[in-house]
Enzyme design. Sequence first.
Site, mmCIF file in Angstrom:
data_model
loop_
_atom_site.group_PDB
_atom_site.id
_atom_site.type_symbol
_atom_site.label_atom_id
_atom_site.label_comp_id
_atom_site.label_asym_id
_atom_site.label_seq_id
_atom_site.Cartn_x
_atom_site.Cartn_y
_atom_site.Cartn_z
ATOM 1 N N HIS A 198 5.583 43.463 94.369
ATOM 2 C CA HIS A 198 4.817 42.391 93.728
ATOM 3 C C HIS A 198 3.475 42.170 94.394
ATOM 4 O O HIS A 198 2.518 41.740 93.761
ATOM 5 C CB HIS A 198 5.654 41.122 93.616
ATOM 6 C CG HIS A 198 6.635 41.232 92.492
ATOM 7 N ND1 HIS A 198 7.916 41.695 92.684
ATOM 8 C CD2 HIS A 198 6.478 41.047 91.160
ATOM 9 C CE1 HIS A 198 8.517 41.749 91.508
ATOM 10 N NE2 HIS A 198 7.678 41.358 90.570
ATOM 11 N N ARG A 305 3.808 36.134 84.289
ATOM 12 C CA ARG A 305 4.790 36.037 85.381
ATOM 13 C C ARG A 305 4.781 34.603 85.916
ATOM 14 O O ARG A 305 4.134 34.294 86.914
ATOM 15 C CB ARG A 305 4.436 37.012 86.500
ATOM 16 C CG ARG A 305 4.658 38.484 86.167
ATOM 17 C CD ARG A 305 4.393 39.361 87.392
ATOM 18 N NE ARG A 305 4.920 40.691 87.242
ATOM 19 C CZ ARG A 305 4.190 41.747 86.827
ATOM 20 N NH1 ARG A 305 2.925 41.606 86.518
ATOM 21 N NH2 ARG A 305 4.754 42.947 86.732
ATOM 22 N N ARG A 345 7.351 34.680 80.600
ATOM 23 C CA ARG A 345 8.638 35.060 81.182
ATOM 24 C C ARG A 345 9.144 33.903 82.021
ATOM 25 O O ARG A 345 8.405 33.331 82.819
ATOM 26 C CB ARG A 345 8.483 36.302 82.059
ATOM 27 C CG ARG A 345 9.838 36.708 82.642
ATOM 28 C CD ARG A 345 9.762 37.977 83.397
ATOM 29 N NE ARG A 345 8.988 37.841 84.607
ATOM 30 C CZ ARG A 345 8.652 38.867 85.386
ATOM 31 N NH1 ARG A 345 9.016 40.089 85.042
ATOM 32 N NH2 ARG A 345 7.963 38.689 86.481
ATOM 33 N N GLU A 443 15.400 45.732 82.121
ATOM 34 C CA GLU A 443 14.958 46.185 83.445
ATOM 35 C C GLU A 443 16.128 46.481 84.382
ATOM 36 O O GLU A 443 15.936 46.834 85.531
ATOM 37 C CB GLU A 443 13.991 45.189 84.071
ATOM 38 C CG GLU A 443 14.487 43.774 84.155
ATOM 39 C CD GLU A 443 13.435 42.808 84.719
ATOM 40 O OE1 GLU A 443 12.402 43.263 85.237
ATOM 41 O OE2 GLU A 443 13.674 41.591 84.666
ATOM 42 N N ASN A 466 9.261 48.651 86.221
ATOM 43 C CA ASN A 466 9.244 48.565 87.691
ATOM 44 C C ASN A 466 10.663 48.372 88.224
ATOM 45 O O ASN A 466 11.099 49.049 89.156
ATOM 46 C CB ASN A 466 8.381 47.391 88.155
ATOM 47 C CG ASN A 466 6.989 47.445 87.578
ATOM 48 O OD1 ASN A 466 6.513 48.521 87.235
ATOM 49 N ND2 ASN A 466 6.344 46.308 87.452
ATOM 50 N N ASP A 467 11.363 47.417 87.610
ATOM 51 C CA ASP A 467 12.733 47.189 88.068
ATOM 52 C C ASP A 467 13.698 48.224 87.508
ATOM 53 O O ASP A 467 14.666 48.594 88.173
ATOM 54 C CB ASP A 467 13.188 45.775 87.690
ATOM 55 C CG ASP A 467 12.670 44.759 88.689
ATOM 56 O OD1 ASP A 467 12.777 45.029 89.898
ATOM 57 O OD2 ASP A 467 12.130 43.733 88.263
ATOM 58 N N ARG A 477 11.860 48.712 95.645
ATOM 59 C CA ARG A 477 10.464 48.979 95.280
ATOM 60 C C ARG A 477 9.462 48.510 96.330
ATOM 61 O O ARG A 477 8.275 48.805 96.245
ATOM 62 C CB ARG A 477 10.140 48.373 93.901
ATOM 63 C CG ARG A 477 10.266 46.881 93.840
ATOM 64 C CD ARG A 477 10.358 46.380 92.401
ATOM 65 N NE ARG A 477 9.086 45.885 91.894
ATOM 66 C CZ ARG A 477 8.969 45.082 90.831
ATOM 67 N NH1 ARG A 477 10.044 44.715 90.150
ATOM 68 N NH2 ARG A 477 7.814 44.666 90.430
ATOM 69 N N CYS A 514 6.249 46.378 79.648
ATOM 70 C CA CYS A 514 5.342 45.533 80.439
ATOM 71 C C CYS A 514 5.368 45.926 81.918
ATOM 72 O O CYS A 514 4.727 45.284 82.736
ATOM 73 C CB CYS A 514 5.664 44.059 80.253
ATOM 74 S SG CYS A 514 7.302 43.602 80.820
HETATM 75 C C1 PEP Z 1 9.147 45.059 85.727
HETATM 76 O O1 PEP Z 1 10.151 44.950 86.422
HETATM 77 O O2 PEP Z 1 8.732 46.152 85.277
HETATM 78 C C2 PEP Z 1 8.339 43.871 85.386
HETATM 79 C C3 PEP Z 1 7.356 43.947 84.507
HETATM 80 O O3 PEP Z 1 8.600 42.714 86.034
HETATM 81 P P1 PEP Z 1 8.214 42.471 87.574
HETATM 82 O O4 PEP Z 1 7.297 43.585 87.992
HETATM 83 O O5 PEP Z 1 7.543 41.155 87.677
HETATM 84 O O6 PEP Z 1 9.534 42.515 88.263
HETATM 85 MG MG MG Z 2 10.995 43.012 86.810
#
Ligand code: PEP
Ligand code: MG
Length: 587
Positions: A198, A305, A345, A443, A466-467, A477, A514
């Site tokens: 993040h 976010r 979200r 995710e 990402n998740d 991550r 996203c």
């Molecule tokens: C993701 O997990 O891809 C996402 C968009 O949410 P975040 O990066 O805030 O966990």
């Molecule tokens: Mg996420």
Amino acid sequence: MASFTLQGIPISRGIAIGRAHLLHPASMDVKHYLVAQEKVEAEVQRLRNAIAAVQKDLQMIWAELPLDAPTELGAFLDVHALILSDPMICEEPLDIIRSRHYNAEWALVTQIDVLSAQFDEIEDEYLRARKSDIEQVAERVLKVLTGTAFDLPRTTGVDESNANMIVVARDISPADMMQFRNVAFTGFVTDEGGQNSHTAIVSRSLGLPAVVGMGNASQLIVQDDWLIIDSDAGVVIVAPPEQVIGQYRERQAALLKARKKLNRLKKTQAVTLDGVEIRLLANIEFPQDAVVALEAGASGVGLFRSEFLFMGRTGHEQKLPTEDEQFIAYRDAVFAMKGRPVTIRTLDVGADKPLDNGDHSILNPALGLRAIRYCLKEPQIFLTQLRAILRASAFGPVHILLPMIAHAFEIDQSLAMIAQAKSELSAEKVEFDSEIMVGAMIEVPAAALSLPMFVKKLDFLSVGTNDLIQYTLAIDRTDHEVAHLYSDTHPAILHLLQLTISAAEKAGIPVSICGGMAGDVRLTRLLIGMGFRALSMPAALLLEVKQEILNTRMDSLQPYVRKILRSYDPVTIQEGLQQLATAGAAT
Ligand code: PEP
Ligand code: MG
């Protein structure tokens, strides 16, 4: 000084040239040694000077507080000044130096330990919590004593004197990263972090060159060293020779020119050469980012976010934002987008985004009480947020997006909470969009493997790659030690994406991406070739992706996309991507 090069993980684009500004982690872990009798008074004076320096520093911060600074901030500074002038802090440690011959740092920490123990005994929760104020004051004094007091320059807005500084740190929390939004820096270098931690996401949304996961850069780089960040290559050059700086300045100028050229596309629709329209949306962390998103030509906010409103609240009277505070933030984003949809979200705290109270799983935070799990455990916090979002929906199109869903009951309970928030507002005669769309993030691999459960109950889906990558490939991550295993083109990821798009198409519900993959121009043709028609990314990446779409002929992508999706061989997949890069282009 000899020049050397460090390699890390690139998280954004571009080149930064500037001087290193080191941020040292505050630490109570100090050196311990005894001072000779004849040096005791000098040591006492050293501590006195440090305390005086911090007093002066606090006064300066006070004097420079912007007029619109929250009142709590002033109160917070007052408390720190008061603590610092208390004899328990400014006198007792001097006595410890005189009587026990401890060095200044040791004497201060010894006294803080005594005070901390006394605070732990206090029944009153509010007073007990003041212990952290004392520790923060002590940390400030320690930073001066150890010569590591490189605080952020306090100036807000663009300040030329800071404009060529590059922040170097072991790590920067997402909450700390937020304060850089108001201070001019040209880049970031951190020892820790992964491509989609993040912290990386926030720095990317600032649109600055940055490299993370550098290992021990913060120990090798010295304050004021000249640095070049080549973020496309993930490289940092320390103390570069003049001639190298000159070469990079030329490259930087060329990049700037190319970016300016891209600005011409702001108002152009993102349509392929054969007429397929792709919706390009923006990811935002704060309502004011929506202004930038609109300016970049986003056709909506695909991911707000909201948790960033809940983090970094030290000094606020309210630990969590109130319903009104949230409502204003959401409504501001809605206003800024001028009729374009804003997807908010719900609170995704936990993992690398802890709340200040640290009230989360510590064993394995990414697998712990995060996102929807936290919200369902804290229904009052969730309900307050849902009410605020619903109230904002009276001012323009708003969608609700639920993070980290894996179970049917999580969807059911969330929908029940939304229904409750709606009926409360109706009873109070407060306006909201009764047809508000509710969707879920895909995710967690479990979600991508049980899509019928989602499409039946929800209005839309958004893939958080990402998740999805973190949980599918079982790599944290944020951990730079496993960052090399983070692969967005792993066949497992591509298959989960394919399952998601097929299920959404079959059910006739919208689906977007996203996560970081949406803003990676090297993947644009693959994703649109797979069928994705909405991509949400940091505003800074939007025009580059748009340019790629404008240069793509959709009907030429299919053979290569099929080849990639059929393959389990990384070499074939990379080959397919290379072919897409040329084959999809305008002929
Ligand atoms: C993701 O997990 O891809 C996402 C968009 O949410 P975040 O990066 O805030 O966990
Ligand atoms: Mg996420």
